[in-house]
Design a protein around this motif. Structure first.
Motif, PDB file in Angstrom:
ATOM      1  N   UNK B  57       0.835  -1.204   0.000  1.00  0.00           N
ATOM      2  CA  UNK B  57       0.000   0.000   0.000  1.00  0.00           C
ATOM      3  C   UNK B  57       0.869   1.253   0.000  1.00  0.00           C
ATOM      4  N   UNK B  58       1.814   1.305   0.933  1.00  0.00           N
ATOM      5  CA  UNK B  58       2.691   2.467   1.027  1.00  0.00           C
ATOM      6  C   UNK B  58       3.536   2.606  -0.249  1.00  0.00           C
ATOM      7  N   UNK B  59       4.021   1.473  -0.778  1.00  0.00           N
ATOM      8  CA  UNK B  59       4.837   1.506  -1.985  1.00  0.00           C
ATOM      9  C   UNK B  59       4.038   2.032  -3.174  1.00  0.00           C
ATOM     10  N   UNK B  60       2.797   1.557  -3.298  1.00  0.00           N
ATOM     11  CA  UNK B  60       1.970   1.954  -4.439  1.00  0.00           C
ATOM     12  C   UNK B  60       1.564   3.431  -4.322  1.00  0.00           C
ATOM     13  N   UNK B  61       1.201   3.863  -3.119  1.00  0.00           N
ATOM     14  CA  UNK B  61       0.863   5.280  -2.928  1.00  0.00           C
ATOM     15  C   UNK B  61       2.078   6.152  -3.248  1.00  0.00           C
ATOM     16  N   UNK B  62       3.260   5.696  -2.872  1.00  0.00           N
ATOM     17  CA  UNK B  62       4.488   6.431  -3.166  1.00  0.00           C
ATOM     18  C   UNK B  62       4.740   6.522  -4.666  1.00  0.00           C
ATOM     19  N   UNK B  63       4.455   5.414  -5.373  1.00  0.00           N
ATOM     20  CA  UNK B  63       4.645   5.412  -6.833  1.00  0.00           C
ATOM     21  C   UNK B  63       3.660   6.371  -7.503  1.00  0.00           C
ATOM     22  N   UNK B  64       2.412   6.359  -7.034  1.00  0.00           N
ATOM     23  CA  UNK B  64       1.383   7.239  -7.591  1.00  0.00           C
ATOM     24  C   UNK B  64       1.766   8.708  -7.333  1.00  0.00           C
ATOM     25  N   UNK B  65       2.247   8.975  -6.131  1.00  0.00           N
ATOM     26  CA  UNK B  65       2.640  10.345  -5.770  1.00  0.00           C
ATOM     27  C   UNK B  65       3.841  10.796  -6.616  1.00  0.00           C
ATOM     28  N   UNK B  66       4.817   9.904  -6.784  1.00  0.00           N
ATOM     29  CA  UNK B  66       5.998  10.252  -7.585  1.00  0.00           C
ATOM     30  C   UNK B  66       5.599  10.548  -9.033  1.00  0.00           C
ATOM     31  N   UNK B  67       4.625   9.784  -9.560  1.00  0.00           N
ATOM     32  CA  UNK B  67       4.156  10.016 -10.923  1.00  0.00           C
ATOM     33  C   UNK B  67       3.494  11.395 -11.042  1.00  0.00           C
ATOM     34  N   UNK B  68       2.748  11.810 -10.023  1.00  0.00           N
ATOM     35  CA  UNK B  68       2.122  13.146 -10.032  1.00  0.00           C
ATOM     36  C   UNK B  68       3.192  14.235 -10.049  1.00  0.00           C
ATOM     37  N   UNK B  69       4.251  14.026  -9.265  1.00  0.00           N
ATOM     38  CA  UNK B  69       5.339  15.019  -9.235  1.00  0.00           C
ATOM     39  C   UNK B  69       6.096  15.056 -10.565  1.00  0.00           C
ATOM     40  N   UNK B  70       6.115  13.912 -11.261  1.00  0.00           N
ATOM     41  CA  UNK B  70       6.773  13.874 -12.563  1.00  0.00           C
ATOM     42  C   UNK B  70       5.955  14.659 -13.596  1.00  0.00           C
ATOM     43  N   UNK B  71       4.620  14.596 -13.455  1.00  0.00           N
ATOM     44  CA  UNK B  71       3.754  15.211 -14.460  1.00  0.00           C
ATOM     45  C   UNK B  71       3.464  16.688 -14.212  1.00  0.00           C
ATOM     46  N   UNK B  72       3.436  17.101 -12.937  1.00  0.00           N
ATOM     47  CA  UNK B  72       3.078  18.487 -12.613  1.00  0.00           C
ATOM     48  C   UNK B  72       4.151  19.113 -11.730  1.00  0.00           C
ATOM     49  N   UNK B  73       4.304  20.433 -11.802  1.00  0.00           N
ATOM     50  CA  UNK B  73       5.287  21.120 -10.959  1.00  0.00           C
ATOM     51  C   UNK B  73       4.760  21.334  -9.536  1.00  0.00           C
ATOM     52  N   UNK B  74       4.714  20.261  -8.765  1.00  0.00           N
ATOM     53  CA  UNK B  74       4.192  20.353  -7.394  1.00  0.00           C
ATOM     54  C   UNK B  74       5.306  20.754  -6.422  1.00  0.00           C
ATOM     55  N   UNK B  75       4.950  21.580  -5.476  1.00  0.00           N
ATOM     56  CA  UNK B  75       5.911  21.963  -4.431  1.00  0.00           C
ATOM     57  C   UNK B  75       5.808  21.027  -3.229  1.00  0.00           C
TER      58      UNK B  75
END
Lengths: 91, 159
Positions: B57-75
């Motif tokens: 769960x933690x690994x998958x949420x981390x992967x999803x979050x990393x993908x969002x940071x890759x796609x958008x300029x999140x701070x």
């Protein structure tokens, strides 16, 4: 090294797959020739009526190898754990 | 970037304060909170229990979050997801996204929820008024919602 040479493999079951198999996890020794997730499902199904029932809708059941989503054709070679579960429903 | 899986409730304003404290690079913060509906298929439910796959769960949420940071300029970003037994009206999930401009924050928050719903290994079981449990079925609409991000991936410049 493959999972088919006497290496113990941890299998985990979640949600209704866990309820139907009657266990949350177990360590198994997978026989030689079981190379993919699909092979593993076929082998598990032959272990008893509870597994036959749990995997009756095997097209619906999802799998993860070492905590990563995989397809039925994915190899389990060298895997430490394989998990079976219904489609996820979080959020 | 942070993900948490916990039984305890979360406090939206405390989480946003912690995420944005002493930051001046953030111009937009979007939050999404998912809560337990009191009915399922028109009938009241007594409770909902959430099972998960600890570790994945933690690994998958981390992967999803990393993908969002890759796609958008999140701070900054945060995902908190509860497990255990919840009552109607209780909080289930919190997503917070922070960016210099609003579009990235809005889009990334929606992306995180769409991806989380189809990828993070959580399973909901609703218990009805007579004490009978029913596993919640995955919705085709969630898969459709996830799929649109694959053909409609924004560029990093989409601010």
């Amino acid at each position: 090294m493959t999972a088919g040479h006497g290496t113990p493999l941890k299998i985990l079951y979640f949600a209704w797959v866990r309820e139907k198999t009657g266990r949350a996890s177990e360590d198994v020794v997978v026989p030689q020739g079981i190379e993919t997730v699909g092979d593993l499902v076929a082998w598990l199904k032959a272990r008893g009526p509870e597994f036959e029932a749990a995997f009756a809708r095997s097209d619906v059941i999802r799998a993860a190898v070492d905590q990563t989503h995989v397809k039925p054709t994915s190899l389990i070679t060298g895997a430490r754990e394989v998990a079976f579960f219904p489609p996820v429903t979080g959020g | 970037m942070a993900v948490r899986v916990q039984e305890a409730d979360f406090d939206l304003s405390a989480e946003v304060c912690a995420l944005s404290a002493s930051r001046t690079d953030i111009g937009a913060i979007v939050t999404f909170t998912g809560t337990v509906r009191g009915t399922a298929h028109g009938s009241p439910i007594a409770s909902m229990s959430l099972e998960h796959y600890p570790g994945m769960t933690e690994a998958e949420l981390g992967r999803v979050e990393a993908e969002a940071h890759r796609r958008w300029p999140l701070e900054a970003s945060l995902i908190v997801h509860r497990v255990g037994t919840l009552a109607p009206g209780d909080n289930i999930v919190l997503v917070v996204t922070a960016s210099a401009h609003r579009h990235a924050a809005f889009e990334a928050a929606e992306f995180l929820m769409d991806y989380l719903k189809t990828r993070a290994p959580f399973w909901k079981k609703e218990t009805d008024a007579s004490g009978v449990g029913h596993w919640v079925d995955a919705r085709e609409a969630d898969t459709t919602a996830e799929a649109r991000w694959q053909i409609n991936a924004p560029s990093k410049a989409a601010e």
